[in-house]
Enzyme design. Sequence first.
Site, PDB file in Angstrom:
ATOM      1  N   ASP A 274       0.831  -1.201   0.000  1.00 19.29           N
ATOM      2  CA  ASP A 274       0.000   0.000   0.000  1.00 19.29           C
ATOM      3  C   ASP A 274       0.869   1.256   0.000  1.00 19.29           C
ATOM      4  O   ASP A 274       0.595   2.217  -0.713  1.00 19.29           O
ATOM      5  CB  ASP A 274      -0.892   0.037   1.248  1.00 19.29           C
ATOM      6  CG  ASP A 274      -1.947  -1.040   1.241  1.00 19.29           C
ATOM      7  OD1 ASP A 274      -2.111  -1.697   0.208  1.00 19.29           O
ATOM      8  OD2 ASP A 274      -2.600  -1.237   2.280  1.00 19.29           O
TER       9      ASP A 274
ATOM     10  N   LYS B  99      -3.212  -6.190   3.882  1.00 17.10           N
ATOM     11  CA  LYS B  99      -4.197  -7.041   3.218  1.00 17.10           C
ATOM     12  C   LYS B  99      -3.877  -8.514   3.341  1.00 17.10           C
ATOM     13  O   LYS B  99      -4.772  -9.357   3.285  1.00 17.10           O
ATOM     14  CB  LYS B  99      -4.322  -6.658   1.733  1.00 17.10           C
ATOM     15  CG  LYS B  99      -4.595  -5.184   1.497  1.00 17.10           C
ATOM     16  CD  LYS B  99      -5.752  -4.678   2.323  1.00 17.10           C
ATOM     17  CE  LYS B  99      -5.883  -3.166   2.251  1.00 17.10           C
ATOM     18  NZ  LYS B  99      -4.738  -2.403   2.744  1.00 17.10           N
TER      19      LYS B  99
ATOM     20  N   SER C  16      -6.226   4.670   4.822  1.00 10.65           N
ATOM     21  CA  SER C  16      -5.113   3.980   5.455  1.00 10.65           C
ATOM     22  C   SER C  16      -5.282   4.053   6.963  1.00 10.65           C
ATOM     23  O   SER C  16      -5.887   4.985   7.495  1.00 10.65           O
ATOM     24  CB  SER C  16      -3.798   4.656   5.054  1.00 10.65           C
ATOM     25  OG  SER C  16      -2.757   4.294   5.928  1.00 10.65           O
TER      26      SER C  16
END
Length: 562
Positions: free
Chosen positions: A85, A128, A475
């Site tokens: 990310d 994730k 986030s």
Amino acid sequence: MSDKNTRTFSSLVVDGMERAPSRAMLHAVGFSNEDFKKPQIGIASTWSMVTPCNMHINKLADAAAVGVNNAEGKAVVFNTITISDGISMGTEGMKYSLVSREVIADSIETVVGCQGFDGIVAIGGCDKNMPGCMMAIARLNRPSVFVYGGTIMPGCHKDKKLDVVSVFEAVGARANNQIDDAELAEIEAKAIPGAGSCGGMYTANTMASAIEALGMSLPNSSAQAAISDDKRLDCERAGAAVLELLKKDIKPRDIMTKAAFENAITVVIALGGSTNAVLHILAMANATGVDITLDDFTRIGKNVPMLADLKPSGRYQMAELIEIGGIQPLMKTLLDKGYLHGDCLTVTGLTLAENLADVRPYPEGQDMIHSLDNPIKKDSHLVVLYGNLASGGAVAKITGKEGLCFTGTAKVFNAEEQALQSILNGDIVKGDVIVIRYEGPKGGPGMREMLSPTSAVMGKGLGKDVALITDGRFSGGTHGFVVGHITPEAYVGGALAIVENGDTITIDAENNELKLHVNEHEIARRFDKWKQPAPRYTRGVLAKYAKLVSSASLGAVTDNLE
């Protein structure tokens, strides 16, 4: 250990004359004749040099394999993917981030199901791959332990501790001429000193804590540095623990009950955790067959205080929480005061209460974890909002430091990049509500995180003066007056699609409302004119995801096909 009861799946692959070809293949990867009599434990490694979060996990997988083999099992290490990310944030590539959670879950399920592993150790180190591992574990329902890869140590610049969010916010500060190019370069070079997940109570540390509270990690797994003897031993113990779970026939769904998920939600709230926890807990519960909804977060959040002064809204990092005992003393306090279900089973084979029985309190004088009678916020910072802009619900992260209500004027953007440029250019001013739409699970597709624009707002010094709402997500490093996961999303005809520049919007965390101040007749008129945009992707994984994915209010999962 050669009991047929502990080899339910591997025996189908390797036992008997007709399985000689399978054994021949396995001889080539190191199996001995004795190994065929042992339970096979798959070690799902998320190792990759894509990101510092996962760059050390191959060594942790080897340690877990040692634990399995020493406990008379046969470990087989295999890999799945991970993405970063932090690297892809703010780019088109970030659309693959949430998609990767589904790919990871599918890939682990595929390997374990195909190869006939009797148990699983899954090691995740980034946002994730952690819930992805847990979703696969829940689907397969074979004795399993999750291991967190561990947190990074902080960087340092001018005696100030740094992490990746420091760099995002430094970009905003540079755009506001508060620092120069040389200082931005220094911060960039110092922020990420080595292996491990992002250092605050961002999504990785939030999910590690949630999974430990859920009972699916060994005690203290969430609060160990990535590069440490403690983390290596955690992996070895996890390998051995799976063999014990096999002997006792304890499976993930025996552990991942509704009460256990309530424990996870409680701990996330007390720690001030990421909004992504809502999305991931919903998805994990869905994979387990447990009924957890957005309203459970509201119900639990009314009574659970936020206690941790951790980044992004607070002062401290996970590495500092490790030094005073991690999350175990917090859980012990919550248990003693009736906030946790102590009778929930865990991967130790004991209950949560039994695991916490001998845990000592935090040291006197620490101010990182507040007492229950002096909370940072008396109820949850994760606020589920409804209203004419979010009939299916939305998730706000309101720590109270931003205030509890915000009314402002909409400035509307149809993509994250447009909003970021407007913020950096100085077009966003006090009193604005930044609206970023068509970034939902289907519309993005992929539901990107808005760390770049929210960090730019902070870097510009507008954190208390500007709000941001989106059908995308945030986030764990995001803070400020922000609302995400707005459902229905704009792409499927949610009200976010018809907001116009200059509209008045109210975010009310006291009454849990997200309201567009436009009358129903005008809203209907705008909907009559609205047309769904053409899909941004028509082939490949993003197109497939957009076709299958559920609403964010259901966890944005792709296997809910009923």
